[in-house]
Each structure stands twice: as structure tokens, then as C-alpha cells.
Design an enzyme around this catalytic site. Structure first.
Site, PDB file in Angstrom:
ATOM      1  N   HIS A 142       0.615  -1.250  -0.036  1.00 50.67           N
ATOM      2  CA  HIS A 142       0.062  -0.056  -0.107  1.00 50.67           C
ATOM      3  C   HIS A 142       0.774   1.297  -0.085  1.00 50.67           C
ATOM      4  O   HIS A 142       0.728   2.262  -0.712  1.00 50.67           O
ATOM      5  CB  HIS A 142      -1.111  -0.188   1.200  1.00 50.67           C
ATOM      6  CG  HIS A 142      -1.621   1.363   1.311  1.00 50.67           C
ATOM      7  ND1 HIS A 142      -2.845   1.553   0.324  1.00 50.67           N
ATOM      8  CD2 HIS A 142      -1.583   2.273   2.182  1.00 50.67           C
ATOM      9  CE1 HIS A 142      -3.283   3.011   0.687  1.00 50.67           C
ATOM     10  NE2 HIS A 142      -2.694   3.045   1.892  1.00 50.67           N
ATOM     11  N   ASP A 242     -11.234   2.894   6.780  1.00 45.89           N
ATOM     12  CA  ASP A 242     -10.848   4.254   7.343  1.00 45.89           C
ATOM     13  C   ASP A 242     -11.350   5.030   5.828  1.00 45.89           C
ATOM     14  O   ASP A 242     -10.405   5.508   4.939  1.00 45.89           O
ATOM     15  CB  ASP A 242      -9.537   4.171   7.287  1.00 45.89           C
ATOM     16  CG  ASP A 242      -8.864   5.589   7.755  1.00 45.89           C
ATOM     17  OD1 ASP A 242      -9.507   6.377   8.204  1.00 45.89           O
ATOM     18  OD2 ASP A 242      -7.661   5.877   7.606  1.00 45.89           O
TER      19      ASP A 242
END
Ligand code: MN
Length: 426
Positions: A142, A242
Site C-alpha cells: 500500500h 478508514d
């Protein structure tokens, strides 16, 4: 203390679906409103929610050192503060109460009526009052992808990334339980070569496929937690979306990091699955090279094999799975994150929550955000109804799921879902 509740041979006298996320080996903890509008701490086996406040009042936890009202609360914070020994005693006892062959509760209809609820009779609440929430950035894939997209593929990982579990302090007031709708946020953005910033609803609303762990009081101010001790202070895990507004984030994040692009809402699944319940799903994490500094050096099997997926469901339509990842891809483990968090003497308290950061794997299907999955909108995803998504549309519902499975047992987290409502007119 033996984790008798984990024994895969155990069966319950409750009627449970074969493929449930919540077999008798799971025994997660949550908070719910009962049909009588009473708030209580509970657990779940199959599709039954179990009122631990009522069980305690009826004497089923005799012999365990618990205050009378420990489960009659609107959060798990005090129970979590009781520490790991108590969590284990309680979890083992719950397992015994519902174990096939133990008829003391089963044959007491009056007690069963007070203790057992079907899922449609209750309403799940936030399980903890989150004092502080920290979000890490602990998946290498990521961090590499975002670095490539926001900066430069040549220098995607900043020089500190392989040495420090990078994190930032998030906003706890906007953490919400699964099922709570969110509003598309508005804010400042500055796309491409625009000379001045624009303002309006985010055009790049995204999810982040994460997990989060909930801690107990781990250290007094000025003290720190050692790497070998860190897991003793982790109560359990939830799924964590999130939500992120990428255009707001890209404009505001320099130099202090995420702010309004993140703080408008963060959704968690309502059942905290204990770290104990995940014990048989330990795996080795990715090799760490360069070797971490001694204070972050951890033994093998520091990761957990938890299969994760994210789906998008358009209003009235079918779900499409858009990402399939795994918690085992985390470069920095939970123990390393907690240890690093306290190394400067910062005190961590009962009910604090630490997000993993988006969990992306090595393949394109395993990326944990639309930003990465569509490469910032360049490669839209086609849903089952034929419509395309670069990011998340109004009235879409995003659903995260996660579970561990081996030949003997499945331990799951249920769902973490949230529907996006249009921005409020300004
Ligand atoms: Mn995040």
C-alpha cells in the site's frame, strides 16, 4: 492459562449455522441494545446474541473476580482494563456455559429468556469508547502504491518507511459502528494544475480495507512496552473502513499528514474478536529487510492469516467483491506498532484503537482501496450491474468482511458496512 475455549472439538448446544463466523471457538465481545432498550455487554454464538450482564446477575460467572456491574455498561473499556487473565477466564467460562453436555443454562427456560436474543432483536453499538485512535501505514504494498500515485514511482517508499512503523493520530469522535450511514464530505481540493483550490463535495471518496486492534492500559506515561510483552496488551481486533477523500487528502497532507480527508468517518465492525481466538492462525509475516532496530525485533509468526474482502453494493443492487486481501501481508506487526507507539513514553490506555493502515497484497486484486484498485481512476471497475466505479458513488454501500479458516474451525468478524449519503447542500 489454557485457552480451553479454542478447542476445535468443542460443540455448543445452541443451534448454529455450519459456516458461521461465530462458532463456540470465537466468543467475541460487543455492546448491544436489547429488545427492552437496555444496553449491555454481550457475546455472540451463531446467530444468538448473549447478554453477559444478565448471565453475571444470574451467577454464571461465580468464582471469577468481576465487579457486579462490569457487563452492565455501555462500553467494554472497564472489562478490557481488567486485563488478559480476566478476559481468558471469562471467555473460557462462556464456552463452558454453552458447551454441549452442560445443561445448567440450557434446561433453565427462564434464564435462557433473559440471556439469549436473536440478532434481529438487538442493535449493535460501538464496543468501546475510543479514547485515542492511531492509524498506521504498515502494508508495504500500500505504501509503495500510494507513494507511486501521490509522488513518484522511483522514490515511492520514503527513506524512513523500512525502519519505522509510520503512523498518525486520527480522530476518535467520528468512529462509528457498522450500519451507520456516512455523509460525503465537502472540502478544499486542488486538482492537477489548478492555480487556486476549489471547494465542494469530494469527487474521490474511497474506502480503506483495514483492521484495527483495541488495547488495554499498557504503560504509564514515561514508561514503554517491550516487544515481547506487547501482545499481552492487545484485547482484540475489528474490521475497519478508514473512509478517505483522496482529493481533499492530496491537497492538505503536506506537511503534517492526513486531516479532514480522513476524519469525517471511520467504520468498525461491532464484535471485537479476541487475539486469543486467533491464536491458531499465526503465520510468519513478510521478511523484514533491513533488520528492524533491536527494540522492534520480534520472533517468528508475528502475523495472522485473516482473509479480507471489500464489496460495493449499489442501491437496490447486488454486491460485487472488488478486493480480496489478507491481514498476513502486514509488514509491521501489531506488536511492533504498539511497541513503537510507546517507545517515547506515550501512554496507551484501555479502549485505544490502532488501525493497521490499508492492507494491500502483492496482486492487483488484493489492493485495499479504490485509489489503488483503479489506479486513481485510470482503470475503472465494472460492477455486476454493468455500472463502473472509479471511486465510491452516493448511495453505494461498502461492506468489509474477514475470517480465518483452517480444516478445523472458522473464526470470523462479521461485517463492517456503511452507506454513502449525498453531501449536505452547502
Ligand atoms: Mn488509513
Amino acid at each position: 492459562m489454557p485457552l480451553t475455549a479454542n478447542d476445535p472439538k468443542r460443540k455448543t448446544w445452541l443451534d448454529t449455522p455450519a459456516d458461521t463466523d461465530f462458532p463456540i471457538q470465537n466468543i467475541p465481545f460487543g455492546v448491544f441494545l436489547t429488545r427492552d432498550d437496555i444496553i449491555t455487554i454481550g457475546t455472540r454464538i451463531g446467530d444468538y446474541a448473549i447478554d453477559l450482564g444478565a448471565l453475571h446477575q444470574l451467577g454464571y460467572f461465580k468464582g471469577i473476580d468481576l465487579t457486579d456491574d462490569i457487563f452492565l455498561q455501555d462500553s467494554l473499556n472497564d472489562f478490557i482494563a481488567d486485563g488478559r487473565k480476566t478476559w481468558r477466564l471469562v471467555r473460557n467460562r462462556i464456552s463452558d456455559i454453552f458447551l454441549e453436555g452442560n445443561n445448567s443454562l440450557r434446561d433453565n427456560k427462564e434464564h435462557c429468556n433473559k440471556v439469549l436474543f436473536t440478532m434481529d432483536e438487538i442493535e449493535m453499538q460501538l464496543p468501546v469508547d475510543v479514547g485515542d485512535y492511531t492509524d498506521f501505514y504498515a502494508s508495504k504494498e500500500h505504501a509503495f502504491n500510494v507513494g507511486s500515485l501521490f509522488r513518484d514511482p522511483e522514490n515511492a517508499l520514503l527513506p524512513n518507511w523500512l525502519h519505522i512503523p509510520i503512523g498518525y493520530h486520527g480522530r476518535s469522535s467520528s468512529i462509528i459502528p457498522s450500519g451507520t450511514p456516512i455523509r460525503r464530505p465537502v472540502g478544499q481540493t486542488k486538482p492537477g494544475d489548478y492555480a487556486i483550490p476549489g471547494f465542494g463535495p469530494t469527487k474521490l471518496l474511497d474506502f480503506e480495507l483495514e483492521m484495527a486492534f483495541i488495547t488495554t492500559d499498557s504503560n504509564d506515561l514515561g514508561k514503554r512496552v517491550s516487544i515481547n510483552d506487547a501482545e499481552n496488551y492487545i484485547f482484540g481486533l475489528v474490521l475497519f473502513n478508514d473512509w478517505s477523500a483522496r482529493d481533499i487528502q492530496a491537497w492538505e497532507y503536506v506537511p503534517l499528514g492526513p486531516f479532514l480527508g480522513k476524519s469525517f468517518a471511520s467504520t468498525i465492525s461491532p464484535w471485537i474478536v479476541t487475539l486469543d481466538a486467533l491464536e491458531s492462525f499465526r503465520v510468519e509475516g513478510p521478511a523484514q529487510n533491513p533488520e528492524p532496530l533491536p527494540y522492534l525485533k520480534q520472533g517468528k509468526k508475528k502475523n495472522f492469516d485473516i482473509k479480507l474482502e471489500a464489496s460495493i453494493q449499489p442501491e437496490g443492487g447486488e454486491e460485487t467483491v472488488v478486493a480480496a486481501s489478507n491481514f498476513k501481508y502486514m509488514y509491521w506487526s501489531m506488536a511492533q506498532q504498539l511497541t513503537h507507539h510507546t517507545v517515547n513514553g506515550c501512554n496507551v490506555r484501555s479502549g485505544d484503537m490502532m488501525g493497521s493502515g490499508t492492507i494491500s497484497g502483492p496482486t492487483k486484486e488484493s489492493y485495499g482501496s479504490m485509489l489503488e484498485l483503479t489506479w486513481r481512476g485510470k482503470n475503472p471497475i465494472t460492477l455486476k450491474d454493468g455500472t463502473q466505479r472509479k471511486f465510491i458513488n452516493d448511495n453505494d454501500t461498502v461492506i468489509l468482511r474477514g475470517f480465518c479458516q483452517n480444516e478445523k474451525v472458522r473464526i470470523g468478524f462479521g461485517e463492517c458496512s456503511g452507506k454513502v449519503l449525498p453531501a449536505l447542500p452547502f
